[in-house]
Motif scaffolding. Structure first.
Motif, PDB file in Angstrom:
ATOM      1  N   VAL A   7      -9.105  10.407   6.304  1.00  0.00           N
ATOM      2  CA  VAL A   7     -10.303  11.147   5.896  1.00  0.00           C
ATOM      3  C   VAL A   7     -10.160  12.654   6.096  1.00  0.00           C
ATOM      4  CG1 VAL A   7     -12.794  11.377   6.253  1.00  0.00           C
ATOM      5  CG2 VAL A   7     -11.746   9.132   6.291  1.00  0.00           C
ATOM      6  N   VAL A   8      -9.487  13.092   7.151  1.00  0.00           N
ATOM      7  CA  VAL A   8      -9.341  14.538   7.379  1.00  0.00           C
ATOM      8  C   VAL A   8      -8.550  15.209   6.255  1.00  0.00           C
ATOM      9  CG1 VAL A   8      -9.629  14.465   9.873  1.00  0.00           C
ATOM     10  CG2 VAL A   8      -7.362  14.218   8.896  1.00  0.00           C
ATOM     11  N   ASP A   9      -7.774  14.440   5.504  1.00  0.00           N
ATOM     12  CA  ASP A   9      -7.029  15.002   4.374  1.00  0.00           C
ATOM     13  C   ASP A   9      -7.936  15.380   3.204  1.00  0.00           C
ATOM     14  OD1 ASP A   9      -4.678  14.801   5.748  1.00  0.00           O
ATOM     15  OD2 ASP A   9      -4.054  12.933   4.805  1.00  0.00           O
ATOM     16  N   LEU A  10      -9.225  15.043   3.287  1.00  0.00           N
ATOM     17  CA  LEU A  10     -10.169  15.449   2.240  1.00  0.00           C
ATOM     18  C   LEU A  10     -10.528  16.928   2.344  1.00  0.00           C
ATOM     19  CD1 LEU A  10     -12.564  12.377   2.195  1.00  0.00           C
ATOM     20  CD2 LEU A  10     -10.975  13.063   0.396  1.00  0.00           C
ATOM     21  N   GLY A  11     -10.127  17.563   3.412  1.00  0.00           N
ATOM     22  CA  GLY A  11     -10.391  18.985   3.569  1.00  0.00           C
ATOM     23  C   GLY A  11     -11.543  19.240   4.511  1.00  0.00           C
ATOM     24  N   SER A  12     -12.150  20.410   4.374  1.00  0.00           N
ATOM     25  CA  SER A  12     -13.180  20.838   5.314  1.00  0.00           C
ATOM     26  C   SER A  12     -14.451  19.995   5.238  1.00  0.00           C
ATOM     27  CB  SER A  12     -13.527  22.304   5.074  1.00  0.00           C
ATOM     28  OG  SER A  12     -14.043  22.473   3.778  1.00  0.00           O
ATOM     29  N   GLN A  13     -14.629  19.227   4.175  1.00  0.00           N
ATOM     30  CA  GLN A  13     -15.836  18.418   4.026  1.00  0.00           C
ATOM     31  C   GLN A  13     -15.618  16.964   4.429  1.00  0.00           C
ATOM     32  OE1 GLN A  13     -16.430  19.070  -0.110  1.00  0.00           O
ATOM     33  NE2 GLN A  13     -17.796  20.801   0.231  1.00  0.00           N
ATOM     34  N   TRP A  14     -14.586  16.678   5.219  1.00  0.00           N
ATOM     35  CA  TRP A  14     -14.265  15.290   5.535  1.00  0.00           C
ATOM     36  C   TRP A  14     -15.391  14.568   6.261  1.00  0.00           C
ATOM     37  CZ3 TRP A  14     -14.236  13.385  10.431  1.00  0.00           C
ATOM     38  CH2 TRP A  14     -14.155  14.288  11.477  1.00  0.00           C
TER      39      TRP A  14
ATOM     40  N   LEU B 157      -8.240  10.204  -3.270  1.00  0.00           N
ATOM     41  CA  LEU B 157      -7.173  10.738  -2.443  1.00  0.00           C
ATOM     42  C   LEU B 157      -6.012   9.757  -2.491  1.00  0.00           C
ATOM     43  CD1 LEU B 157      -6.372  12.868  -0.216  1.00  0.00           C
ATOM     44  CD2 LEU B 157      -7.297  11.253   1.431  1.00  0.00           C
ATOM     45  N   ASN B 158      -4.812  10.275  -2.619  1.00  0.00           N
ATOM     46  CA  ASN B 158      -3.631   9.418  -2.585  1.00  0.00           C
ATOM     47  C   ASN B 158      -3.166   9.311  -1.130  1.00  0.00           C
ATOM     48  OD1 ASN B 158      -1.657   7.782  -3.690  1.00  0.00           O
ATOM     49  ND2 ASN B 158      -0.203   9.459  -3.874  1.00  0.00           N
ATOM     50  N   VAL B 159      -3.245   8.105  -0.567  1.00  0.00           N
ATOM     51  CA  VAL B 159      -2.888   7.880   0.833  1.00  0.00           C
ATOM     52  C   VAL B 159      -1.484   7.293   0.884  1.00  0.00           C
ATOM     53  CG1 VAL B 159      -3.503   6.677   2.955  1.00  0.00           C
ATOM     54  CG2 VAL B 159      -5.300   7.504   1.428  1.00  0.00           C
TER      55      VAL B 159
ATOM     56  N   LEU C  54       0.809  -1.218   0.000  1.00  0.00           N
ATOM     57  CA  LEU C  54       0.000   0.000   0.000  1.00  0.00           C
ATOM     58  C   LEU C  54       0.846   1.272   0.000  1.00  0.00           C
ATOM     59  CD1 LEU C  54      -2.732  -1.126   2.525  1.00  0.00           C
ATOM     60  CD2 LEU C  54      -3.061  -0.718   0.089  1.00  0.00           C
ATOM     61  N   THR C  55       1.971   1.275   0.702  1.00  0.00           N
ATOM     62  CA  THR C  55       2.801   2.482   0.728  1.00  0.00           C
ATOM     63  C   THR C  55       3.609   2.643  -0.549  1.00  0.00           C
ATOM     64  OG1 THR C  55       4.548   1.312   1.904  1.00  0.00           O
ATOM     65  CG2 THR C  55       3.005   2.576   3.230  1.00  0.00           C
ATOM     66  N   ARG C  56       3.910   1.573  -1.219  1.00  0.00           N
ATOM     67  CA  ARG C  56       4.635   1.582  -2.505  1.00  0.00           C
ATOM     68  C   ARG C  56       5.841   2.515  -2.463  1.00  0.00           C
ATOM     69  NH1 ARG C  56       1.757   2.423  -7.632  1.00  0.00           N
ATOM     70  NH2 ARG C  56       1.451   4.484  -6.789  1.00  0.00           N
ATOM     71  N   GLU C  57       6.721   2.289  -1.495  1.00  0.00           N
ATOM     72  CA  GLU C  57       7.964   3.050  -1.352  1.00  0.00           C
ATOM     73  C   GLU C  57       7.713   4.558  -1.254  1.00  0.00           C
ATOM     74  OE1 GLU C  57      10.385   1.805  -4.625  1.00  0.00           O
ATOM     75  OE2 GLU C  57      10.700  -0.178  -3.763  1.00  0.00           O
ATOM     76  N   GLY C  58       6.658   4.936  -0.549  1.00  0.00           N
ATOM     77  CA  GLY C  58       6.358   6.344  -0.328  1.00  0.00           C
ATOM     78  C   GLY C  58       5.422   6.968  -1.347  1.00  0.00           C
ATOM     79  N   ARG C  59       5.107   6.255  -2.424  1.00  0.00           N
ATOM     80  CA  ARG C  59       4.204   6.807  -3.440  1.00  0.00           C
ATOM     81  C   ARG C  59       2.747   6.713  -3.014  1.00  0.00           C
ATOM     82  NH1 ARG C  59       7.581   3.592  -6.560  1.00  0.00           N
ATOM     83  NH2 ARG C  59       5.882   2.140  -6.913  1.00  0.00           N
ATOM     84  N   GLY C  60       2.417   5.754  -2.165  1.00  0.00           N
ATOM     85  CA  GLY C  60       1.057   5.611  -1.660  1.00  0.00           C
ATOM     86  C   GLY C  60       0.130   4.897  -2.624  1.00  0.00           C
ATOM     87  N   THR C  61      -1.126   4.841  -2.247  1.00  0.00           N
ATOM     88  CA  THR C  61      -2.165   4.175  -3.029  1.00  0.00           C
ATOM     89  C   THR C  61      -3.353   5.114  -3.177  1.00  0.00           C
ATOM     90  OG1 THR C  61      -1.490   2.018  -2.201  1.00  0.00           O
ATOM     91  CG2 THR C  61      -3.713   2.170  -3.072  1.00  0.00           C
ATOM     92  N   ARG C  62      -3.902   5.174  -4.366  1.00  0.00           N
ATOM     93  CA  ARG C  62      -5.069   6.017  -4.607  1.00  0.00           C
ATOM     94  C   ARG C  62      -6.309   5.347  -4.026  1.00  0.00           C
ATOM     95  NH1 ARG C  62      -7.379   6.966 -10.395  1.00  0.00           N
ATOM     96  NH2 ARG C  62      -9.460   6.680  -9.637  1.00  0.00           N
ATOM     97  N   VAL C  63      -7.042   6.078  -3.206  1.00  0.00           N
ATOM     98  CA  VAL C  63      -8.243   5.572  -2.550  1.00  0.00           C
ATOM     99  C   VAL C  63      -9.447   6.303  -3.119  1.00  0.00           C
ATOM    100  CG1 VAL C  63      -9.445   5.348  -0.341  1.00  0.00           C
ATOM    101  CG2 VAL C  63      -6.977   5.048  -0.443  1.00  0.00           C
ATOM    102  N   GLU C  64     -10.488   5.546  -3.437  1.00  0.00           N
ATOM    103  CA  GLU C  64     -11.731   6.115  -3.978  1.00  0.00           C
ATOM    104  C   GLU C  64     -12.794   6.093  -2.892  1.00  0.00           C
ATOM    105  OE1 GLU C  64     -12.562   3.449  -7.144  1.00  0.00           O
ATOM    106  OE2 GLU C  64     -10.976   4.240  -8.417  1.00  0.00           O
ATOM    107  N   PHE C  65     -13.432   7.231  -2.656  1.00  0.00           N
ATOM    108  CA  PHE C  65     -14.511   7.356  -1.684  1.00  0.00           C
ATOM    109  C   PHE C  65     -15.828   7.441  -2.449  1.00  0.00           C
ATOM    110  CE2 PHE C  65     -10.774   8.920   0.348  1.00  0.00           C
ATOM    111  CZ  PHE C  65     -10.911   8.613   1.693  1.00  0.00           C
ATOM    112  N   HIS C  66     -16.647   6.432  -2.317  1.00  0.00           N
ATOM    113  CA  HIS C  66     -17.960   6.430  -2.954  1.00  0.00           C
ATOM    114  C   HIS C  66     -18.967   6.913  -1.908  1.00  0.00           C
ATOM    115  CE1 HIS C  66     -16.593   4.206  -6.524  1.00  0.00           C
ATOM    116  NE2 HIS C  66     -15.702   3.741  -5.668  1.00  0.00           N
ATOM    117  N   PRO C  67     -19.625   8.055  -2.166  1.00  0.00           N
ATOM    118  CA  PRO C  67     -20.446   8.686  -1.128  1.00  0.00           C
ATOM    119  C   PRO C  67     -21.635   7.828  -0.707  1.00  0.00           C
ATOM    120  CG  PRO C  67     -20.793   9.746  -3.236  1.00  0.00           C
ATOM    121  CD  PRO C  67     -19.690   8.755  -3.429  1.00  0.00           C
TER     122      PRO C  67
END
Length: 191
Positions: free
Chosen positions: A171-178, A142-144, A110-123
């Motif tokens: 989730v807080v990294d999504l901004g003010s609408q987290w 969001l890239n985690v 998941l960390t892929r040597e610091g590159r992270g993994t793209r996560v999809e949030f389905h509302p």
């Protein structure tokens, strides 16, 4: 946290907590044995997994499988069958041991040597909510990069720690609408 949902579903919204969706996704990546434990093949596969090394046996004991070696041998040789309660203990121990064994690998994946993994949030699903009460919630990505606490809590089977790690680290990294993504229909990521 001020944006935690207290009365989720009051107006008909449907969804699950984000950390539960993440746990399901991580379970899918862990590739558990697909054959049910109620079949002979599924039971033997789990027992072999739990007894193949001394480390696996010790971890299984820590996870709650506290039967004697004699009983395990009888189950493996099909001289006796485990009770329903012992089947549940075997399944629980198997999942716990498998999660612990796979956690380090998943963390690297998941960390892929610091590159992270793209996560999809389905509302969350608002189809049953009256129009005047619906929120404008959209699909987000969001890239985690930091999965340490999430994977550690998942491997330990600690839902409260997983929820806290998921909300505070991701989730807080999504901004003010987290707060709108605390409940979702699905979380997707391919690692």
């Amino acid at each position: 946290m001020p944006e935690r949902n207290i009365e989720f579903g009051k107006y008909g919204a449907r969804g699950i907590r984000g950390h539960e969706a993440v746990a399901r996704q991580l379970d899918a990546l862990a590739t558990f044995i697909a054959t049910p434990i109620t079949t002979r093949r599924g039971l033997l596969a789990r027992l072999h997994y739990l007894t193949r090394t001394e480390h696996a046996r010790a971890t299984a004991r820590e996870a709650g499988l506290t039967v004697t070696d004699r009983t395990l041998k009888a189950w493996l040789e099909e001289r006796r069958s485990p009770s329903k309660r012992n089947l549940e203990k075997i399944e629980s121990a198997y999942r716990t041991v498998r999660r612990q064994n796979v956690a380090r690998y998943l963390l690297l994946r998941l960390t892929r040597e610091g590159r992270g993994t793209r996560v999809e949030f389905h509302p969350l699903n608002q189809s049953q909510v009256p129009r005047t009460r619906q929120r404008a919630v959209e699909y987000r990505t969001l890239n985690v990069r930091h999965w340490d606490r999430v994977v550690r809590a998942w491997a330990a089977g600690d839902d409260a720690a997983l929820d806290e790690a998921w909300v505070n680290d991701v989730v807080v990294d999504l901004g003010s609408q987290w707060g709108e993504y605390e409940f979702v229909t699905a979380i997707g990521f391919a690692a």
